[in-house]
Scaffold this active site. Structure first.
Site, PDB file in Angstrom:
ATOM      1  N   GLU A 158       0.830  -1.200   0.000  1.00 42.98           N
ATOM      2  CA  GLU A 158       0.000   0.000   0.000  1.00 42.98           C
ATOM      3  C   GLU A 158       0.872   1.261   0.000  1.00 42.98           C
ATOM      4  O   GLU A 158       1.597   1.528   0.951  1.00 42.98           O
ATOM      5  CB  GLU A 158      -0.892   0.010   1.245  1.00 42.98           C
ATOM      6  CG  GLU A 158      -1.674   1.288   1.440  1.00 42.98           C
ATOM      7  CD  GLU A 158      -2.389   1.348   2.789  1.00 42.98           C
ATOM      8  OE1 GLU A 158      -2.905   2.435   3.128  1.00 42.98           O
ATOM      9  OE2 GLU A 158      -2.428   0.327   3.502  1.00 42.98           O
ATOM     10  N   ASP A 214      -1.384  -1.229   5.551  1.00 46.91           N
ATOM     11  CA  ASP A 214      -1.324  -0.657   6.896  1.00 46.91           C
ATOM     12  C   ASP A 214      -2.334  -1.321   7.822  1.00 46.91           C
ATOM     13  O   ASP A 214      -3.382  -1.804   7.381  1.00 46.91           O
ATOM     14  CB  ASP A 214      -1.613   0.853   6.855  1.00 46.91           C
ATOM     15  CG  ASP A 214      -0.505   1.637   6.159  1.00 46.91           C
ATOM     16  OD1 ASP A 214       0.584   1.059   5.972  1.00 46.91           O
ATOM     17  OD2 ASP A 214      -0.744   2.808   5.808  1.00 46.91           O
ATOM     18  N   ASP A 250      -4.674  -0.281   9.652  1.00 47.28           N
ATOM     19  CA  ASP A 250      -5.724   0.662  10.014  1.00 47.28           C
ATOM     20  C   ASP A 250      -6.926   0.427   9.100  1.00 47.28           C
ATOM     21  O   ASP A 250      -6.939  -0.505   8.293  1.00 47.28           O
ATOM     22  CB  ASP A 250      -5.232   2.112   9.927  1.00 47.28           C
ATOM     23  CG  ASP A 250      -4.730   2.480   8.534  1.00 47.28           C
ATOM     24  OD1 ASP A 250      -4.977   1.704   7.580  1.00 47.28           O
ATOM     25  OD2 ASP A 250      -4.097   3.543   8.384  1.00 47.28           O
ATOM     26  N   ASP A 295      -8.132   2.158   6.519  1.00 43.28           N
ATOM     27  CA  ASP A 295      -7.840   2.288   5.091  1.00 43.28           C
ATOM     28  C   ASP A 295      -7.086   1.069   4.575  1.00 43.28           C
ATOM     29  O   ASP A 295      -7.348   0.577   3.467  1.00 43.28           O
ATOM     30  CB  ASP A 295      -7.026   3.556   4.826  1.00 43.28           C
ATOM     31  CG  ASP A 295      -7.893   4.811   4.849  1.00 43.28           C
ATOM     32  OD1 ASP A 295      -9.119   4.670   4.696  1.00 43.28           O
ATOM     33  OD2 ASP A 295      -7.341   5.908   5.027  1.00 43.28           O
TER      34      ASP A 295
END
Length: 681
Positions: A454, A543, A545, A547
């Protein structure tokens, strides 16, 4: 259930199922030495396979017309019991072997009523292997049988009877049935002994749809699974609508184009002139929706045939034959000035195909492809007849379907032009690689890895920290296209998706689309050529998180919908970067879970947690190259999650619900699972 019984065979009376119906083929010696040969593997999949085998025996009783209730219970210590209200395993002495039929069925491989065609016309499971294998691979097994006015029992330790079958009480006709309780052997299942409630629930829900009118209860008595009020976790699976209801369930997050699914039930009867003729009951339900993929799930004797087979080919042939004829007669095709093909009739089609075959022949890499040639013709005929009738009686829905087919044909033509344009640029020709790809020096796909990372920042860090010999890095910019809501030509226009296809070395077969196609004989022809696949480990690294989770889901959606080959062959993995770094002085520890963090603080802090520093990694870019390599990329220290599909139908339903247009089903899912969510601050 009486109708299903008549479709399979003439009803067999209770007295006809006795001790001598149990036939023996061979012994149990090899089961504990080579368990994977009998249950697939000894991982979590094999552990749950024990449950399937015992449940399948109860379902076979239901198919024969003698069982209406099955109760599956997960006990403390991860023991499992399966109870049914069927006829009960025979307990009398088998005259040929001089032992109780119950003991033979539980201790001898290939022993059971499944091999007597007068007892069971069709059956699932491993055809008599199942319950004896479960016994052999369990430290303790206890079987209780209620039949013939009595209650009988026998216990086993690693498959060895601890005493002769004995009567322990009386029973009434209403109390008949079999209960099998077993405790899996930890020396066999050394990876895990923990049963997953959701995995069992998925299979039982599937069986309830496939066998309408049968009630299946699931209970979980483990304290760890109890609710906050201490209540036992439990569900009941029951379907009155059967396959039609199953199709509606799968499409509940899609916009359907028909008022109700087309339902086909073919119950052949025994011909007095030819009583030995093989009967093949067929049950099919299907409908169209506004999606761009085909969703077909097939079963033989309640067992999922992931690779399809003759029953699926027969269904597809009927759909193409009847709909093409109707569409051409309607004049809509000529008006649209397009040529329609078999692929166009499959877009937006959801179908369940279930057949019962006395002696199924399986082919394919995983032996999950039906090979009985006569089945295809039977399915083709019965589906074609009912579809023609449906189209004539429902002209409005028929026009909607034809319009959908014509739209699919136009989209196919647009996609072909998009591929030709891309190929002219050399992107999909295999002669060039994406500029962002940092390739590895090795060329053997078996040892090469591709990290889909990402963002450019994390991609740069990964390029610095990787092993250039066998690890390649492809940074992905932003969120890729949601393929669940896009037509194929739009998918091919997405730069990030094109980069992934090119980097992987995947090519198109001639001018085939991304959708799986069929040849003139109705056989499946894969649309993509994976023979030049450049990596056998494709690792999604995003990541930790919200997103990152979204990007990971988008990538998985693409692989599941358009590159199932990679998923089914175990090539897709998810990287597990750490969430925390706990540090005190020179002592530091990476943590992947909240429990890891608390444990590390306690151990490193030695009673003084305030002296411990905790760093929360919210993104891959917060780690330097050395840290990323040490925690997430070094084979000897990293943790990877392999992506696999336990239930294709459930996975299909989940992806369409999470990634589709319909909001209410997604909201309901979020509300149901909100208690598992954590606020990321």
């Amino acid at each position: 259930m009486k109708e299903a019984t008549e479709a399979v065979e003439k009803a067999v009376s209770l007295t006809d199922y006795g001790a001598d119906n149990i036939q023996v083929l061979e012994g149990l010696e090899a089961v504990r030495k080579r368990p994977s040969m009998y249950i697939g593997d000894t991982s979590v999949k094999g552990l749950h396979h024990l449950v399937w085998e015992v449940v399948d025996n109860s379902i076979d009783e239901a198919l024969a017309g003698y069982c209406t209730l099955v109760t599956v219970t997960i006990h403390e210590g991860n023991a499992v019991s399966v109870r049914d209200d069927g006829r009960g395993i025979p307990v009398g002495i088998n005259t040929k072997f001089g032992k109780s039929a119950l003991e033979i069925a539980l201790t001898v491989l290939h022993a059971g009523g499944k091999f007597d065609k007068n007892t069971y016309k069709t059956s699932g499971g491993l055809h008599g292997v199942g319950v004896s294998c479960v016994n052999a691979l369990s430290t303790h097994t206890h079987v209780t049988v209620r039949r013939d006015g009595g209650t009988f029992e026998q216990e086993y330790t690693i498959g060895v009877p601890q005493y002769d079958v004995r009567r322990i009480g009386d029973s009434t006709p209403a109390e008949r049935g079999t209960t099998v309780w077993f405790q899996p052997d930890p020396t066999i299942f050394d990876e895990t002994l923990v049963y997953e409630y959701d995995r069992i629930a998925r299979r039982l829900r599937e069986l309830a749809y496939l066998n309408r009118g049968i009630r299946i209860d699931l209970r979980d008595e483990r304290a760890s699974e109890a609710g906050t009020d201490g209540e036992v976790k439990a569900e009941t699976f029951y379907s009155e609508g059967g396959l039609a209801e199953y199709v509606r369930y799968l499409d509940d997050s899609r916009v359907v184009l028909m008022h109700h699914p087309v339902y086909v039930k073919h119950d052949p009867q025994i011909d007095p002139k030819d009583p030995d003729k093989e009967l093949v009951p067929v049950e099919v339900a299907f409908q169209y929706n506004d999606s761009y993929q085909e969703h077909i799930f097939s079963y033989v004797n309640n067992i999922n045939t992931g690779e399809g087979g003759t029953h699926v080919s027969g269904f597809r042939s009927a759909i193409t034959r009847v709909l093409k004829n109707y569409a051409e007669k309607s004049g809509e095709v000529a008006k649209a000035k397009v040529e329609i093909t078999g692929d166009d009739f499959r877009e937006g089609l959801t179908a369940i195909i279930s057949v019962k075959v006395a002696e199924p022949k399986f082919e394919g890499q995983t032996k999950s492809k039906l090979g009985n040639t006569n089945v295809g013709g039977i399915v083709n005929t019965v589906v074609g007849d009912i579809l023609m009738q449906y189209l004539e009686e429902n002209p409005k829905e028929a026009k909607v379907i034809v319009d959908k087919v014509i739209l699919a044909a136009k989209a196919r033509i647009a996609a072909r032009k998009a591929r030709e344009m891309v190929q002219r640029k050399g992107v999909l020709s295999g002669n060039s690689l994406p500029g962002k790809l940092a390739d590895c020096s090795e060329t053997d796909p078996a040892i090469c890895e591709l990290y889909l990372v990402e963002g450019d920042s994390a991609g740069g860090t990964a390029k610095q920290g990787r092993s250039r010999a066998f690890q390649a890095i492809l940074p992905l910019r932003g969120k890729i296209l949601n393929v669940e809501k896009a037509q194929e030509h739009r998918i091919l226009e997405n730069e990030e998706i094109r980069n992934m296809i090119t980097a992987l070395g995947v090519l198109f077969r001639d001018k085939k689309s991304l959708q799986t196609s069929t040849d003139e004989d109705g056989e499946e022809q894969g649309p993509l050529d994976f023979s030049k696949l450049r990596y056998h480990k494709i690792i999604i690294m995003t990541d930790a998180d919200i997103d990152g989770s979204h990007i990971r889901t988008l990538i998985l959606t693409f692989f599941f919908r358009y590159m199932r080959y990679l998923v089914d062959n175990g090539y897709i993995y998810i990287a597990q970067p750490p969430l925390y770094l706990v540090k005190k002085g020179k002592e530091e520890r990476y943590c992947w879970t909240e429990d890891d963090r608390l444990r590390a603080i306690e151990e490193i802090g030695r009673g003084k947690p305030e002296t411990v520093g905790v760093q929360r990694y919210k993104g891959l870019g917060e780690m330097n190259a050395e840290q990323l390599w040490e925690t997430t990329m070094q084979p000897s220290t990293r943790t990877l999650k392999q992506v696999n599909v336990d239930s294709a139908a459930e996975a299909d339903h989940l992806f369409s619900m999470l990634m589709g247009d319909e909001v209410p089903p997604r909201r309901a899912f979020i509300e149901k699972n909100a208690k598992y969510a954590k606020v990321d601050v």
